[in-house]
Design a protein around this motif. Structure first.
Motif, PDB file in Angstrom:
ATOM      1  N   ILE A 295      -0.588   0.043  -4.411  1.00 40.49           N
ATOM      2  CA  ILE A 295      -1.738  -0.703  -4.948  1.00 40.49           C
ATOM      3  C   ILE A 295      -2.430  -1.473  -3.818  1.00 40.49           C
ATOM      4  CG2 ILE A 295      -0.896  -0.871  -7.321  1.00 40.49           C
ATOM      5  CD1 ILE A 295       0.035  -3.731  -6.682  1.00 40.49           C
TER       6      ILE A 295
ATOM      7  N   ASP B  96      -5.376  -1.440  -2.922  1.00 39.71           N
ATOM      8  CA  ASP B  96      -6.689  -1.961  -3.294  1.00 39.71           C
ATOM      9  C   ASP B  96      -6.610  -3.326  -3.970  1.00 39.71           C
ATOM     10  OD1 ASP B  96      -5.353  -0.638  -5.413  1.00 39.71           O
ATOM     11  OD2 ASP B  96      -7.222  -0.529  -6.562  1.00 39.71           O
ATOM     12  N   LYS B  97      -5.399  -3.715  -4.390  1.00 39.88           N
ATOM     13  CA  LYS B  97      -5.210  -5.025  -5.042  1.00 39.88           C
ATOM     14  C   LYS B  97      -4.700  -6.084  -4.059  1.00 39.88           C
ATOM     15  CE  LYS B  97      -5.891  -3.434  -9.323  1.00 39.88           C
ATOM     16  NZ  LYS B  97      -5.886  -1.985  -9.076  1.00 39.88           N
TER      17      LYS B  97
ATOM     18  N   GLY C  70       3.735   1.562  -8.471  1.00 37.43           N
ATOM     19  CA  GLY C  70       2.780   1.983  -9.487  1.00 37.43           C
ATOM     20  C   GLY C  70       1.815   0.876  -9.856  1.00 37.43           C
ATOM     21  N   GLU C  71       0.798   1.215 -10.643  1.00 29.86           N
ATOM     22  CA  GLU C  71      -0.239   0.263 -11.030  1.00 29.86           C
ATOM     23  C   GLU C  71       0.317  -0.924 -11.802  1.00 29.86           C
ATOM     24  OE1 GLU C  71      -3.488   0.111 -10.301  1.00 29.86           O
ATOM     25  OE2 GLU C  71      -3.231   1.807  -8.943  1.00 29.86           O
ATOM     26  N   ALA C  72       1.386  -0.711 -12.555  1.00 31.62           N
ATOM     27  CA  ALA C  72       1.981  -1.789 -13.348  1.00 31.62           C
ATOM     28  C   ALA C  72       2.625  -2.858 -12.470  1.00 31.62           C
ATOM     29  CB  ALA C  72       3.010  -1.225 -14.321  1.00 31.62           C
TER      30      ALA C  72
ATOM     31  N   ASP D 228       0.818  -1.213   0.000  1.00 29.37           N
ATOM     32  CA  ASP D 228       0.000   0.000   0.000  1.00 29.37           C
ATOM     33  C   ASP D 228       0.853   1.265   0.000  1.00 29.37           C
ATOM     34  OD1 ASP D 228      -2.286   1.580   0.080  1.00 29.37           O
ATOM     35  OD2 ASP D 228      -2.402   1.525   2.263  1.00 29.37           O
TER      36      ASP D 228
ATOM     37  N   PHE E 227       1.215  -4.685 -10.272  1.00 30.37           N
ATOM     38  CA  PHE E 227       0.299  -5.747  -9.855  1.00 30.37           C
ATOM     39  C   PHE E 227       0.691  -7.113 -10.419  1.00 30.37           C
ATOM     40  CE2 PHE E 227      -3.610  -8.276 -10.711  1.00 30.37           C
ATOM     41  CZ  PHE E 227      -3.888  -8.610  -9.393  1.00 30.37           C
TER      42      PHE E 227
END
Length: 450
Positions: free
Chosen positions: A258, A260-261, A313-315, A253, A317
């Motif tokens: 991320i 939320d993932k 970053g989002e990548a 987090d 995940f």
């Protein structure tokens, strides 16, 4: 030649662990945050009550273990205690998992202690029962693997519940609605699954020639050399795991960004445990439980820090999903092996002393693990604090080092040390076979009244 336990019997024995896993997982990960968010209790009060629960365990675990070992009934030593604990757990979980907004410290304290008491009544005799079902080196691995896999299924169902309930709740948060449903799921399923286990699974084989006495248990701890090596490896592994578990969400987090993932990463790790458990069971049989444990620990020590290679970053995940799957694969060996090995240690003591102290030994193991997981978590947070890491983000490169050390470096070091310690564990298949034959001979003499 031993007779393998049927799959129906193994499934019946493992069945209660489905409900128990749904009950256990939220207490460490969810309940503190739930009470902090939905009640007026302060963080200090919640922490103090959780600490009191561990102190309560320090007294209750050894007592239940001791009296379970001394129990004589037509249902055996273990089943009566599990039956007593079931209705207590059913009531306690409904109230603890569904707090009203007005819940005060007495509410949290009372229902927490009652749930902890029910766990002690169920879990310690349950673990000891598994040891007594078979004394074969490889068969014991089958028993504990079945139990663990069924528990994994329960844990996965709980983790997936926010996703499954999204159409009704409108979010994927583990909130009061999810916890209320989980509580009722346990309350309704536990008595049914417990009935199946008690009715259809045998009590196990009696190999004791003497009654359990407290001073004998203290003596057993002193003379049981395999216990020292086992506990050393387990303690060090527990510290590493505690530090990792306490900081993994913060890493995902606050550093990666991320959070939320996170639920999906946990799900992937738990699902892989189910899928690879049969593989590790075969490895136990082929190479020996302690060698597989050592291999899993050492490789986990190498894999754990690789998460630091992932850029925030989002990548991130997909790389972290791969990380969770690989780490889950090797960590499964570390989770399964100790359950099976501990039964061999208990058999060693039974042969040496003549009395079966399975519940007392499991009470000792459980008490140490509960304490050491807290120590590991404390070490993780101490390391974060030492580098002044900010869990809300916006950290400097120097502050970021804190999460690197707490989440990756420290756990990896502890995993490595634990693997090296257990690598040369003395009770292998050959030595356990000798112990098994001597205990079986003793059991025959007991039946014949010799």
């Amino acid at each position: 030649m031993y007779k393998p336990i049927s799959k129906k019997t193994l499934a019946a024995f493992a069945a209660p662990n489905f409900a128990l896993a749904i009950m256990h997982m939220p207490v460490g990960y969810v309940i503190p945050a739930l009470y902090a968010k939905y009640t007026s209790l302060s963080l200090a009060t919640i922490g103090s009550i959780l600490l009191f629960g561990r102190i309560f365990d320090a007294f209750s675990d050894p007592l239940i273990g001791y009296y379970s070992d001394r129990t004589q009934s037509r249902w055996g030593k273990r089943k009566p205690w599990m039956i007593i604990g079931t209705p207590i757990a059913m009531v306690a979980i409904i109230f603890l998992f569904s707090p009203p907004a007005t819940a005060g410290y007495m509410y949290f304290l009372f229902w927490s202690v009652l749930l902890f008491a029910s766990w002690t009544l169920i879990d310690i005799p349950y673990a000891a029962w598994g040891v007594e079902l078979s004394r074969d080196y490889d068969e014991r691995s089958r028993i504990m693997t079945w139990r663990s896999v069924v528990g994994y299924i329960g844990s996965i169902l709980f983790l997936a519940s926010p996703i499954l309930l999204f159409p009704w709740t409108g979010n994927t948060e583990i909130g009061t609605e999810v916890m209320n449903i989980a509580a009722w799921m346990v309350a309704l399923s536990l008595p049914i699954l417990m009935y199946i286990a008690v009715k259809y699974v045998p009590t196990g084989i009696n190999v004791s020639t003497q009654k359990v006495r407290l001073k004998d248990f203290i003596k057993s701890i002193k003379i049981n050399k395999p216990l020292y090596r086992f506990m050393s490896a387990l303690l060090i592994h527990g510290i590493g795991l505690g530090a990792w578990a306490a900081t993994v969400l913060i890493f995902v987090d606050a550093y990666i960004g991320i959070g939320d993932k996170f639920i999906y990463l946990l799900l992937a790790a738990w699902i892989i445990r189910i899928l690879v458990s049969p593989f590790w069971l075969k490895m136990f049989i082929k190479y020996g439980k302690h060698k597989v444990w050592a291999t899993g620990a050492i490789i986990s020590a190498v894999v754990t820090p690789t998460a630091l290679l992932v850029s925030p970053g989002e990548a991130a995940f997909i790389p972290l999903l791969v990380y969770a799957i690989i780490l889950g694969f090797f960590e499964t060996a570390m989770y399964l092996a100790p359950f099976a090995i501990f039964g061999d240690i208990i058999d060693y003591d039974t042969l040496k002393t003549g009395s079966n102290k399975a519940s007392s030994f499991y009470a000792l193991k459980g008490l140490i693990l509960k304490s050491i997981s807290g120590v590991g978590g404390a070490i993780g947070f101490f390391l974060l604090s030492a580098f002044d890491f900010n869990v809300k983000g916006g950290n400097t490169p120097k502050q970021t080092v804190g999460i690197f050390v707490a989440f990756a470096a420290a756990p990896a070091l502890f995993y490595l040390i634990s693997g090296l310690i257990i690598k040369n564990f003395p009770l292998d298949a050959r030595r356990q076979g000798i112990i098994k034959r001597r205990l079986e001979s003793r059991s025959k003499h007991l039946k014949q009244g010799i």
